[in-house]
Scaffold this motif. Sequence first.
Motif, PDB file in Angstrom:
ATOM      1  N   MET A  54       5.971  -3.434  14.920  1.00 20.27           N
ATOM      2  CA  MET A  54       5.815  -2.148  13.910  1.00 20.27           C
ATOM      3  C   MET A  54       5.283  -1.745  13.365  1.00 20.27           C
ATOM      4  SD  MET A  54       8.472   0.991  14.246  1.00 20.27           S
ATOM      5  CE  MET A  54       9.155   0.401  13.011  1.00 20.27           C
ATOM      6  N   THR A  55       4.611  -1.298  12.560  1.00 16.13           N
ATOM      7  CA  THR A  55       3.738  -1.572  11.322  1.00 16.13           C
ATOM      8  C   THR A  55       4.275   0.377  11.348  1.00 16.13           C
ATOM      9  OG1 THR A  55       2.146  -3.028  12.413  1.00 16.13           O
ATOM     10  CG2 THR A  55       1.396  -1.867  10.140  1.00 16.13           C
ATOM     11  N   ILE A  56       4.024   0.158   8.966  1.00 18.65           N
ATOM     12  CA  ILE A  56       5.057   0.934   8.720  1.00 18.65           C
ATOM     13  C   ILE A  56       4.133   0.803   7.196  1.00 18.65           C
ATOM     14  CG2 ILE A  56       6.643   2.399   7.482  1.00 18.65           C
ATOM     15  CD1 ILE A  56       6.875   2.791  10.671  1.00 18.65           C
ATOM     16  N   SER A  57       3.384   2.405   7.154  1.00 15.41           N
ATOM     17  CA  SER A  57       3.082   1.762   5.479  1.00 15.41           C
ATOM     18  C   SER A  57       4.034   2.890   4.512  1.00 15.41           C
ATOM     19  CB  SER A  57       1.472   3.315   5.963  1.00 15.41           C
ATOM     20  OG  SER A  57       1.192   3.971   4.762  1.00 15.41           O
ATOM     21  N   PHE A  58       3.619   1.933   3.313  1.00 13.49           N
ATOM     22  CA  PHE A  58       4.810   2.670   2.890  1.00 13.49           C
ATOM     23  C   PHE A  58       4.981   4.102   1.930  1.00 13.49           C
ATOM     24  CE2 PHE A  58       7.588   1.760  -1.213  1.00 13.49           C
ATOM     25  CZ  PHE A  58       8.481   2.175  -1.395  1.00 13.49           C
ATOM     26  N   SER A  92      -1.628   2.015  -4.732  1.00  9.26           N
ATOM     27  CA  SER A  92      -2.060   0.954  -3.290  1.00  9.26           C
ATOM     28  C   SER A  92      -0.389   1.327  -2.519  1.00  9.26           C
ATOM     29  CB  SER A  92      -2.132  -0.235  -4.339  1.00  9.26           C
ATOM     30  OG  SER A  92      -0.610  -0.260  -5.205  1.00  9.26           O
ATOM     31  N   ASP A  93      -0.833   0.759  -1.758  1.00 10.19           N
ATOM     32  CA  ASP A  93      -0.079   0.901  -0.308  1.00 10.19           C
ATOM     33  C   ASP A  93       0.855  -0.461   0.392  1.00 10.19           C
ATOM     34  OD1 ASP A  93       2.052   2.149   1.584  1.00 10.19           O
ATOM     35  OD2 ASP A  93       0.067   2.440   3.204  1.00 10.19           O
ATOM     36  N   THR A  94       2.103  -0.852   0.621  1.00 11.70           N
ATOM     37  CA  THR A  94       2.529  -1.893   1.474  1.00 11.70           C
ATOM     38  C   THR A  94       2.911  -1.758   2.658  1.00 11.70           C
ATOM     39  OG1 THR A  94       3.790  -2.159  -1.032  1.00 11.70           O
ATOM     40  CG2 THR A  94       4.713  -3.481   1.134  1.00 11.70           C
ATOM     41  N   ILE A  95       2.737  -2.376   3.306  1.00 13.58           N
ATOM     42  CA  ILE A  95       2.606  -2.548   4.810  1.00 13.58           C
ATOM     43  C   ILE A  95       3.460  -3.099   5.106  1.00 13.58           C
ATOM     44  CG2 ILE A  95       1.777  -2.848   6.923  1.00 13.58           C
ATOM     45  CD1 ILE A  95       0.328  -0.957   4.861  1.00 13.58           C
ATOM     46  N   ILE A  96       4.895  -2.454   5.903  1.00 15.77           N
ATOM     47  CA  ILE A  96       5.932  -3.599   6.094  1.00 15.77           C
ATOM     48  C   ILE A  96       5.846  -3.769   7.757  1.00 15.77           C
ATOM     49  CG2 ILE A  96       8.302  -2.847   6.048  1.00 15.77           C
ATOM     50  CD1 ILE A  96       7.812  -0.705   4.023  1.00 15.77           C
ATOM     51  N   GLU A  97       6.216  -4.830   8.234  1.00 15.35           N
ATOM     52  CA  GLU A  97       5.583  -5.282   9.562  1.00 15.35           C
ATOM     53  C   GLU A  97       7.724  -5.196   9.721  1.00 15.35           C
ATOM     54  OE1 GLU A  97       4.163  -5.596  11.838  1.00 15.35           O
ATOM     55  OE2 GLU A  97       2.200  -4.966  10.720  1.00 15.35           O
ATOM     56  N   ILE A  98       7.845  -4.815  10.932  1.00 10.74           N
ATOM     57  CA  ILE A  98       9.258  -4.131  11.658  1.00 10.74           C
ATOM     58  C   ILE A  98       8.940  -5.147  13.195  1.00 10.74           C
ATOM     59  CG2 ILE A  98      11.209  -3.306  11.901  1.00 10.74           C
ATOM     60  CD1 ILE A  98      10.444  -0.477   9.724  1.00 10.74           C
ATOM     61  N   GLY A  99       9.657  -6.172  13.179  1.00 15.35           N
ATOM     62  CA  GLY A  99      10.242  -6.449  14.457  1.00 15.35           C
ATOM     63  C   GLY A  99      11.759  -5.924  15.100  1.00 15.35           C
ATOM     64  N   LEU A 100      10.579  -4.473  15.522  1.00 18.50           N
ATOM     65  CA  LEU A 100      11.883  -3.406  16.138  1.00 18.50           C
ATOM     66  C   LEU A 100      12.137  -4.656  17.922  1.00 18.50           C
ATOM     67  CD1 LEU A 100      12.389  -0.673  15.893  1.00 18.50           C
ATOM     68  CD2 LEU A 100      10.508  -0.130  17.823  1.00 18.50           C
ATOM     69  N   THR A 101      13.829  -4.181  17.833  1.00 19.06           N
ATOM     70  CA  THR A 101      14.099  -4.690  19.007  1.00 19.06           C
ATOM     71  C   THR A 101      13.820  -3.348  20.250  1.00 19.06           C
ATOM     72  OG1 THR A 101      16.266  -3.844  18.173  1.00 19.06           O
ATOM     73  CG2 THR A 101      15.253  -6.382  18.054  1.00 19.06           C
ATOM     74  N   SER A 116      -4.659   1.510   7.711  1.00 19.71           N
ATOM     75  CA  SER A 116      -2.953   1.317   7.083  1.00 19.71           C
ATOM     76  C   SER A 116      -2.486   0.588   8.308  1.00 19.71           C
ATOM     77  CB  SER A 116      -2.850   2.169   5.813  1.00 19.71           C
ATOM     78  OG  SER A 116      -1.275   3.378   6.842  1.00 19.71           O
ATOM     79  N   ILE A 117      -2.356   1.344   9.042  1.00 23.50           N
ATOM     80  CA  ILE A 117      -1.208   0.726  10.229  1.00 23.50           C
ATOM     81  C   ILE A 117      -1.601  -0.134  11.676  1.00 23.50           C
ATOM     82  CG2 ILE A 117       0.757   1.960   9.845  1.00 23.50           C
ATOM     83  CD1 ILE A 117      -0.272   3.950  12.258  1.00 23.50           C
ATOM     84  N   GLY A 118      -3.318  -0.997  10.854  1.00 24.39           N
ATOM     85  CA  GLY A 118      -3.832  -1.109  11.894  1.00 24.39           C
ATOM     86  C   GLY A 118      -4.720  -0.326  13.584  1.00 24.39           C
ATOM     87  N   LEU A 119      -5.043   0.786  12.917  1.00 23.76           N
ATOM     88  CA  LEU A 119      -5.434   1.697  14.134  1.00 23.76           C
ATOM     89  C   LEU A 119      -7.286   1.936  13.557  1.00 23.76           C
ATOM     90  CD1 LEU A 119      -2.889   3.847  14.910  1.00 23.76           C
ATOM     91  CD2 LEU A 119      -3.734   1.781  16.368  1.00 23.76           C
ATOM     92  N   HIS A 167       2.630   8.130  15.223  1.00 22.71           N
ATOM     93  CA  HIS A 167       2.776   6.907  14.454  1.00 22.71           C
ATOM     94  C   HIS A 167       3.972   7.792  13.379  1.00 22.71           C
ATOM     95  CE1 HIS A 167       1.594   2.951  16.316  1.00 22.71           C
ATOM     96  NE2 HIS A 167       0.358   3.978  16.556  1.00 22.71           N
ATOM     97  N   GLU A 168       3.976   9.075  13.263  1.00 21.98           N
ATOM     98  CA  GLU A 168       4.497   9.942  12.188  1.00 21.98           C
ATOM     99  C   GLU A 168       6.395  10.395  12.480  1.00 21.98           C
ATOM    100  OE1 GLU A 168       3.520  13.104   8.789  1.00 21.98           O
ATOM    101  OE2 GLU A 168       3.097  13.243  11.205  1.00 21.98           O
ATOM    102  N   LEU A 169       5.995  11.081  14.285  1.00 22.66           N
ATOM    103  CA  LEU A 169       7.072  11.285  14.530  1.00 22.66           C
ATOM    104  C   LEU A 169       7.789  10.767  15.803  1.00 22.66           C
ATOM    105  CD1 LEU A 169       6.487  14.872  14.051  1.00 22.66           C
ATOM    106  CD2 LEU A 169       7.576  13.882  12.469  1.00 22.66           C
TER     107      LEU A 169
END
Length: 817
Positions: free
Chosen positions: A1-5, A162-171, A248-251, A266-268
């Motif tokens: 899952m991709t999260i924009s900081f 600027s932004d930081t993209i956080i990739e989370i390995g969502l279980t 930013s989240i790849g869409l 992706h927000e809610l």
Amino acid sequence: MTISFDWLKTLFPTTLPADQVAALLTGSGLEVESLEDLESIPGGLRGVVLGTVLTCERHPDADKLSLTTVAVGDETPRQIVCGAPNVAAGQRVVVALEGATLYPSQGEPFKIKKSKIRGAASEGMICAEDEIGLGSSHAGIMVLDTDLPDGTPAAEYFGLGSDTIIEIGLTPNRADAASHYGVARELRALLGQPAHLPDVSAFAPPASGENIKVTIEDDQACPRYAGLLLDNVQVGPSPEWLQRRLRSIGLSPINNVVDVTNFVLHELGQPLHAFDADQIAGAGIRVKRAEAGEKFVTLDGVERTLLADDLVIANAQGTPMALAGVFGGKTSGVSDVTTRVFLESAYFAPAVVRRTSQSHGLKTDASFRYERGTDPYMVPLALRRAALLLQEVAGARIAAPVVDEFPHAIPNNQVRLRLDRVARLIGQEVGEERIREILEGLGITIEEETKNQKPETENQKPETTWLLAVPPYKVDVTREADVIEEILRIYGFNNVALRPHNAASFLSPFPNPDPEVIRQKVASLLSGQGFSEIITNSLTNSQYFEKADAPVESLVRVLNYNSQDLNVMRPALLHSGLEVVRHNLNRRQRDLKLYEFGRTYQRTASGKYQEKTVLGLWLTGAATAETWQHPSQKATFHDAAGAVQQVLAALGHAQPAPQPTQHPYLAGGLALLVQNQPVGNVGAVSPQVLKRLDVSQPVWYAELDWDWLLKKYKASLVARELPRFPEVRRDLSLVVDKNVTFEQLRAIAQKTEKKLLQGLNVFDVYEGDRLEAGKKSYSVSFTLQDPSQTLTDQAIDQVMQRLIQQFEKQAGALIRK
């Protein structure tokens, strides 16, 4: 899952840097797999600031250059030579300082250095818009109208950020965190600070109006369905801020209506669907089961045959318009001519969506969330949020009241929690107040508190039990142990102290070898030979085997696979390793030596499942690197076989017996036998398999039955005295038939001389015109040694004569002299 900081901070304002937030999330179970900086323009205008031109004079040695002094916020103004025709004193300008790297709109990046231009020192550069990548104009420098002080970063003035993209390995169990707000809720619990939902207070639907009627015909499959009619919709491109959020989240942005539904998803974490309201026949929606065999064309243009278990969103006439929670229909979707939109926001039963998604092989962002469980109480908020956004970006007007069919409220899940049980499972006291704080941060409320007021002993504390209300979006929290796990996640695994008595202060021999120690021993051996360990997916593509001469009935198929490429459990390691080889070859890494300890899965003829661990080795390209002393050498069968023999020797099986075998994936392979038990295979991967996996060069492959080898492991822990008497070497050259193998000669020699023969080795093989047809020559060395005395020539000759006689008798050998 991709999260924009940057997006996340709109819901959870924080001053913590992204790496600290990532560490917190990983510690709580949302494993952050990567952090990536994302910039609006390359370089982010680092080292570029606002300045004021204090003086501007013509360069003494160049008519088209100006000599300026520019204030950039330092004590001393900078002298800069500028070639722009429009530069003048008093202007506010953009200045690239010494050391800044600029990324122009066209051409290669360049670095600003202190230099001399026609004899005059220049300590920076006054920039045009194309020189910093903000446009294409090069007519002159940028002249700004701003009151910001000198030295202000240009990125701040232009609002780039600027932004930081956080990739989370969502279980799969963390459906509650499958959105930016879900992650914000997690941070709320971790940091004790509020998370903010989007403000929807401006939402104001009319009291009445012509509406779309909604009927839920199966309220078990669809407990809640809400909708909203909007008109005056102007379909077109989304504004830049919305496109930037999605990218930013790849869409990829599509149009403003679809982009808003994706944004809210992706927000809610609440999926939405937009129907063209003019295509809803009868101005009515029915949420119903499909008719078995009914045809339906989805948005991707594929005609699908529906099943009776499928839940569909149909019009008033019963014609399907969407597969509920999975995919929309082609005829009812939003198009460029759409002016009226009906927005859907619903809660569907996870099992129903999962079954439909699996049956039709459709995996979407919506089905991903519905399958795991969404929040039924987020439905109306997401609808309001989307409506307000469509008013902003598409000029939409809310045409009717909200339709919200919710026949049976979904209650909170009630769980009883014993506080003493928390301490027992975690291993230490957390404290009642801290537990309250954690539960409050997680959105879990305490409805009732009871205490046992009759302790059995004087020193025993009363037992406290809480009746908890767990919100429905916490789909994985259903038992007391689940609640305690939630408490431990937020409390922090690192905060659980190790007790002194858990350590051992002595070493003790163990009768059974440790499998992990043995595995590490073999891994170190292979790594020392230049092999690299890989870890590949246990899931693979069934087409690798269905298109090959392999028994497909033995495949272990995955019923709820997420991808067609990962729909079976691998029956062999070979193919997943070849995918790694292909990945590296495509990046021009052609010389590879790889190994993996992995599990394979098969279904037996009786219907039972078989699982075992295999050690696989892959070699391709050059076995040795090219140097000025030696040219590179291609990997051969003997490189693979030699590595396997060293592994077997390390496990106590120094001399496996090879024999030819027919392997489904190898060309000309050998089976390896230990104690008459087949323990592995080695050979070249067949051209058909290489072609199927698009591998462009030969690959040698070996596999070993690791489970059997562990069971028969022989530890070489016996200390032996060094021999006191010298060994002797004798050589023989034997001419034999081509079908005689060296392994046969070894067996003859070892059976003939068991006491003095310590080893034998072939050091040359010859086949050519100097031998008669059908013959070949082995040059073999024999190592002889007597541990009790020095061997005499007579004893050595006697041994060699016996060996020669047996070679001649049993192998038909001719001894060359």
